[in-house]
Scaffold this motif. Structure first.
Motif, mmCIF file in Angstrom:
data_model
loop_
_atom_site.group_PDB
_atom_site.id
_atom_site.type_symbol
_atom_site.label_atom_id
_atom_site.label_comp_id
_atom_site.label_asym_id
_atom_site.label_seq_id
_atom_site.Cartn_x
_atom_site.Cartn_y
_atom_site.Cartn_z
ATOM 1 N N GLU A 191 61.061 39.305 71.805
ATOM 2 C CA GLU A 191 60.968 37.861 71.591
ATOM 3 C C GLU A 191 60.062 37.537 70.415
ATOM 4 N N ALA A 194 61.645 37.100 66.975
ATOM 5 C CA ALA A 194 62.284 35.809 66.712
ATOM 6 C C ALA A 194 61.281 34.750 66.271
ATOM 7 N N HIS A 195 60.022 34.919 66.653
ATOM 8 C CA HIS A 195 59.001 33.931 66.319
ATOM 9 C C HIS A 195 58.134 34.361 65.137
ATOM 10 N N LEU A 221 69.604 43.582 65.595
ATOM 11 C CA LEU A 221 68.928 42.340 65.201
ATOM 12 C C LEU A 221 69.893 41.161 65.257
ATOM 13 N N LEU A 226 68.888 36.010 66.011
ATOM 14 C CA LEU A 226 67.725 35.530 65.275
ATOM 15 C C LEU A 226 68.149 34.443 64.292
ATOM 16 N N LEU A 230 65.610 33.894 58.793
ATOM 17 C CA LEU A 230 64.728 35.030 59.072
ATOM 18 C C LEU A 230 65.427 36.347 58.742
ATOM 19 N N LEU A 231 66.700 36.466 59.091
ATOM 20 C CA LEU A 231 67.467 37.679 58.778
ATOM 21 C C LEU A 231 67.701 37.803 57.276
#
Length: 337
Positions: A191, A194-195, A221, A226, A230-231
């Motif tokens: 988790e 993701a943050h 991933l 996500l 971010l990816l």
């Protein structure tokens, strides 16, 4: 692996045979050091215990031995064991939920302090922990050359060239074709990815299946759903280049390093600095402050002060800082004009 196949192989080879799930689970169990890791392994083990229970009960029925019911309970042996496993699973999930809530509290505290978070991900044994140790100088970190040496998310503070403090998050290593039960059990551990503000994909380029490992990590991933930005901003690091003489990456936008020997770390820190500033929207500003007021001390507390040039005749100083949008807004509100 089906039970008949397992029996045939054991009869043919004369040794006990284990399927992939059992082997990986055993490795996880050996490396589980914290309460959360042990609970996650226990949760992942439940489907295996259920499968073994069905096989054992079927064997008893074929042998025609023993009663099907527990005396006075009205439940069969199978029903009793299934109920106990269900109760055990519920107890484990409740304990994990409690630990997850604690992690959420810690995450909120980090967000309030506005520490940028960099998550290190990669295939198992790619050198994530060694790289974090090299970047932070954290002597408490003890990397081990083995599969799944890290089963817990841990955070380690480090300083970038801009003097900005970041938290490097060490995550569980990935594995191709990881059993679904294990992915589900350790999903809470991921988790934090993701943050995070930035993901760093660490690769072992000395491994003969480096490309397959990369594909497995990227697929995992994407399976975590996500955020796309971010990816898309993920930084790729090619580790263990000291094991590949004359190595030069053929892919663009990657950083070759040897975490063990320290090669390429300065270049990596510069890339991390730029990526973190971009991802978090931080600005590098020069602000003029009064020396007699509380502005300078406030900036030291709420921003990253890079340089202070005192102007004695004006009783002021030009302060170069790295500051977030929210902190700059607070500064202008507290010290208008």
């Amino acid at each position: 692996m089906a039970a008949p196949t397992k029996k045939e192989l054991e009869a043919a080879w004369g040794v006990e045979v284990f399927d992939r799930f059992t082997v990986v689970l055993h490795i996880f169990r050996c490396n589980a050091r914290t309460k959360e890791a042990r609970l996650q392994v226990a949760l992942a083990e439940i489907p295996l215990l259920r499968s073994n229970l069905k096989r054992d009960v079927a064997h008893l029925h074929r042998g025609g031995s023993g009663s099907r019911y527990i005396m006075g309970s009205g439940e069969s042996f199978m029903q009793v064991q299934q109920r106990l496993l269900k109760e055990k699973e519920a107890k484990i999930r409740k304990a994990l939920d409690g630990l997850r809530k604690k992690r959420h509290v810690l995450r909120r505290q980090r967000m309030r302090r506005e520490f940028p978070v960099v998550s290190m991900v990669g295939y198992t044994n790619c050198g994530k922990t060694t790289l974090i140790k090299a970047l932070t100088g954290d002597t408490a970190l003890q990397p081990r050359d083995r599969l799944f040496a890290t089963l817990d998310v841990t955070a380690h503070a480090g300083t970038l060239p801009s003097r900005l403090t970041v938290l490097y998050v060490d995550t569980i290593g990935f594995l191709s074709q990881l059993p679904h039960g294990l992915i589900e059990s350790f999903a809470a551990t991921l988790e934090d990815v993701a943050h995070s503000d930035l993901i760093v994909h660490v690769r072992d380029v000395s491994h003969p299946e480096a490309e397959l490992q990369k594909a497995s990590v990227v697929a995992t991933l994407r399976g975590l759903r996500l955020p796309a930005p971010l990816l898309d901003s993920m930084l790729e690091v090619h580790n263990k280049v000291d094991l590949v003489p004359g190595y030069h990456p053929t892919e663009p936008n990657v950083v070759p390093v040897s975490a063990l020997l320290g090669h390429g770390l300065q270049e990596l820190k510069a890339e991390l600095d730029a990526a973190v500033l971009k991802a978090t929207g931080r600005q590098v500003l020069t602000l003029r402050v009064r020396l007699a007021g509380a502005q300078l001390s406030w900036l030291h507390q709420e921003a990253t002060v890079q340089q202070v040039d005192v102007i004695p005749e004006d009783g002021a100083a030009d302060v170069r800082v790295v500051i977030s949008h929210s902190a700059y807004g607070k500064f202008r509100k507290l010290f208008p004009g």
